[in-house]
Design an enzyme around this catalytic site. Structure first.
Site, PDB file in Angstrom:
ATOM      1  N   GLU A  52     -12.505   5.337   5.374  1.00 26.99           N
ATOM      2  CA  GLU A  52     -12.033   6.146   6.497  1.00 26.99           C
ATOM      3  C   GLU A  52     -13.261   6.612   7.263  1.00 26.99           C
ATOM      4  OE1 GLU A  52      -9.652   8.950   4.340  1.00 26.99           O
ATOM      5  OE2 GLU A  52      -8.397   7.347   3.527  1.00 26.99           O
ATOM      6  N   ASN A  99       0.769  12.259   4.851  1.00 28.52           N
ATOM      7  CA  ASN A  99       0.078  11.398   5.810  1.00 28.52           C
ATOM      8  C   ASN A  99       0.648  11.674   7.201  1.00 28.52           C
ATOM      9  OD1 ASN A  99      -0.855   7.888   5.815  1.00 28.52           O
ATOM     10  ND2 ASN A  99      -2.114   9.688   5.601  1.00 28.52           N
ATOM     11  N   HIS A 119      -4.847  16.227  -3.789  1.00 29.57           N
ATOM     12  CA  HIS A 119      -5.180  16.422  -2.381  1.00 29.57           C
ATOM     13  C   HIS A 119      -4.983  17.874  -1.930  1.00 29.57           C
ATOM     14  CE1 HIS A 119      -5.437  12.161  -2.443  1.00 29.57           C
ATOM     15  NE2 HIS A 119      -5.384  11.983  -1.141  1.00 29.57           N
ATOM     16  N   TYR A 124     -15.866  34.925  44.488  1.00 23.51           N
ATOM     17  CA  TYR A 124     -15.115  33.782  43.964  1.00 23.51           C
ATOM     18  C   TYR A 124     -14.096  34.191  42.899  1.00 23.51           C
ATOM     19  CZ  TYR A 124     -18.515  30.582  46.148  1.00 23.51           C
ATOM     20  OH  TYR A 124     -19.295  29.884  47.031  1.00 23.51           O
ATOM     21  N   PHE A 160      -1.750   8.033  11.806  1.00 19.20           N
ATOM     22  CA  PHE A 160      -2.161   9.326  11.244  1.00 19.20           C
ATOM     23  C   PHE A 160      -3.408   9.875  11.915  1.00 19.20           C
ATOM     24  CE2 PHE A 160      -3.689   5.804   8.546  1.00 19.20           C
ATOM     25  CZ  PHE A 160      -5.026   5.852   8.891  1.00 19.20           C
ATOM     26  N   ARG A 165     -11.232  35.234  45.161  1.00 14.65           N
ATOM     27  CA  ARG A 165     -10.830  34.248  46.166  1.00 14.65           C
ATOM     28  C   ARG A 165     -10.419  32.919  45.540  1.00 14.65           C
ATOM     29  NH1 ARG A 165     -15.129  31.741  50.083  1.00 14.65           N
ATOM     30  NH2 ARG A 165     -16.317  33.490  49.242  1.00 14.65           N
ATOM     31  N   TYR A 208       0.830  -1.203   0.000  1.00 10.72           N
ATOM     32  CA  TYR A 208       0.000   0.000   0.000  1.00 10.72           C
ATOM     33  C   TYR A 208       0.870   1.261   0.000  1.00 10.72           C
ATOM     34  CZ  TYR A 208      -2.968   3.814   1.520  1.00 10.72           C
ATOM     35  OH  TYR A 208      -3.609   5.024   1.595  1.00 10.72           O
TER      36      TYR A 208
END
Length: 508
Positions: A411, A194, A82, A277, A326, A280, A52
């Site tokens: 995915e 990646n 991409h 608060y 990834f 404090r 792959y």
């Protein structure tokens, strides 16, 4: 010169490279590991083994075998297809951090990329050739694919860069520095994109600013305590130790240090028995934010030195494993945690602002106005702080709880970590402005009380602040004051001021 090994990069070193122009180089041992990994990839190609990312398609196309003659085309097509990020570009410092982090990750020797590609990434860092990388478009799993593709385009002479104050074609900038584009070989395109470097780089810059803001918030809060004649007893060491959180103990210790010689603080029962608060509980609230920031720092420094691409190469290529490093979930959760932690610094700050300006809650002039009624003073600055705090509440919604499947359901769970890191950075900018407003109000309140009675630390801080924002003698355009002071709070000058106080914690 900072030497990258793939295993030892720290936030302090990142700060030196990104803000102090420190150069970097690769360790010889790490380059040897990268070369060894590359040789394994070349054996796989020559033996025509099906692996792959080396000789297959990507994502849902992982079962499509690619002929050896098209391996180079495969990598270039991957980068171009991409590179579809959208929106405004990341700040230059963030993009530079991405390049640095990608080089460091590849030096671990699990990615199968040629040393010459790593050298070119280092060239970009040292010569300040910074890729133009759109902020939007990453799902935060399968890595930050879109952002890192825009980074990778620069290596092949495509895309755009920031160079010497200008935005220009990448090829032009490379040529000006005597650098040639690189032709990507098998697996190299995938190895470059990646990874989690976009969310991590954005997280690093966010963290560095958030850490400084956390320090600033304590010093500004100390000035507010003086402006309101706050009760110092609540910060006593035994109170903090009785609960046991180190960060709470440390926060209270710093505030005691800031106020050690103040004549404006009071003792329990002197003016009132208890403070609200927002005064404090500063050690408890700010201390909890420090706990979160410590967690974020730990996760960032792990991720900065992590192999986050896929597949990874082990045992001289005998094992090439498709895993899931990834996936950005560890950083996504850390960024969401940072969002909440930093937003809280503004939440409590805005309440202190209200106590400084509301005549029903103090004995100061209403809204710190020099002529109440005729002049509104700080009235609308509190509105602005409230607006920023409210905006932060929407930005603080965790991005990591969302997931949308991609790549035809291959995915099917993603982190949205890059969205989380971007929103965290937006929150930090809002928080800084809220703290600037608190500082403006606190300085004014201390003037009414008597600057000469302030502690030596807060008086020094007050005097530095007054160099940027003058006293409120009459109404003016306060927007300018807020922005000027916020910008000052972001400067290196202030981090040096922190060092002058002999604080041991953190990057500053």
């Amino acid at each position: 010169m900072i030497t990258l090994t793939g295993n030892s990069l720290t936030l302090k070193q990142m700060k030196e490279v990104l803000f102090n122009e420190q150069n970097v180089c690769a360790s010889e041992k790490s380059m040897e590991a990268a070369q060894k990994s590359r040789e394994a990839v070349e054996r796989i190609v020559s033996e025509k083994r099906v692996v792959y990312g080396i000789n297959t398609g990507f994502g849902k196309f992982s079962d499509v075998l690619i002929d050896q003659e098209h391996v180079q085309d495969l990598q270039l097509n991957l980068i171009r297809s991409h590179a579809c990020g959208v929106g405004e570009p990341f700040p230059e410092v963030v993009a530079k951090a991405m390049v640095l982090l990608r080089a460091n990750a590849l030096l671990k020797g699990y990615s199968g990329i040629r040393p010459v590609v790593i050298e070119r990434l280092i060239n970009l860092v040292n010569k300040n050739i910074t890729p133009v990388i759109p902020q939007q478009g990453s799902l935060g799993a399968s890595g930050d694919l879109a952002p890192l593709s825009h980074l990778a385009l620069v290596l092949v002479g495509e895309g755009e860069v920031f160079y010497k104050g200008n935005r220009m074609d990448a090829l032009t900038a490379l040529q000006l520095e005597g650098l040639s584009p690189i032709t990507l070989e098998a697996k190299e395109g995938l190895a470059l994109i990646n990874g989690t470097q976009a969310m991590t780089a954005m997280g690093v810059i966010g963290y560095l600013e958030a850490e400084l803001l956390a320090y600033e918030s304590e010093l500004i809060a100390s000035m507010t305590i003086e402006g309101l004649n706050g009760i110092i007893d609540a910060f006593a060491e035994e109170v903090q130790v009785a609960r046991g959180y180190k960060q709470q103990i440390d926060t209270a210790a710093r505030i005691r240090q800031y106020l050690s010689d103040s004549l404006l603080t009071t003792m329990q029962g002197e003016l009132r028995v208890q403070d609200a608060y927002s005064l404090r509980c500063i050690p408890q609230v700010h201390g909890a934010s420090w706990q979160a920031l410590d967690y974020v720092k730990e996760k960032l420094e792990i991720e900065m030195n992590a192999a986050t691409d896929n597949p990874l190469i082990f045992d001289d290529g005998e094992k090439v494993i498709s895993g899931g490093n990834f996936h950005g979930q560890p950083i996504a959760l850390a960024m969401d945690f940072m969002k909440i932690a930093v937003a809280e610094l503004a939440n409590i700050s805005e309440r202190r602002i209200e106590r400084l300006i509301n005549p029903q809650l103090n004995d100061l002039p209403p809204f710190l106005s020099p002529q109440p009624g005729l002049q509104s003073g700080a009235m609308i600055m509190q509105y602005v702080a409230a607006s920023l705090v409210s905006e932060n509440k929407t930005l603080a919604h965790p991005a990591s709880v969302d997931s949308i499947p991609s790549s035809a359901n291959q995915e099917d769970h993603v982190s949205m970590g890059t969205i989380a890191s971007r929103h965290a950075y937006q929150i930090i900018q809002n928080v800084r402005r809220v703290l600037a407003i608190e500082m403006i109000c606190a300085m004014q309140a201390c003037e009414f009380r008597g600057v000469e009675k302030m502690s030596s630390h807060t008086k020094n801080f007050y005097e530095k602040g007054r160099q940027h924002v003058s006293s409120i003698k009459q109404d003016r355009i306060f927007s300018k004051d807020i922005e000027v002071l916020a910008e000052w709070l972001k400067t290196i000058e202030f981090s040096q001021f922190i060092k002058d106080l002999s604080l041991e914690k953190g990057t500053y």
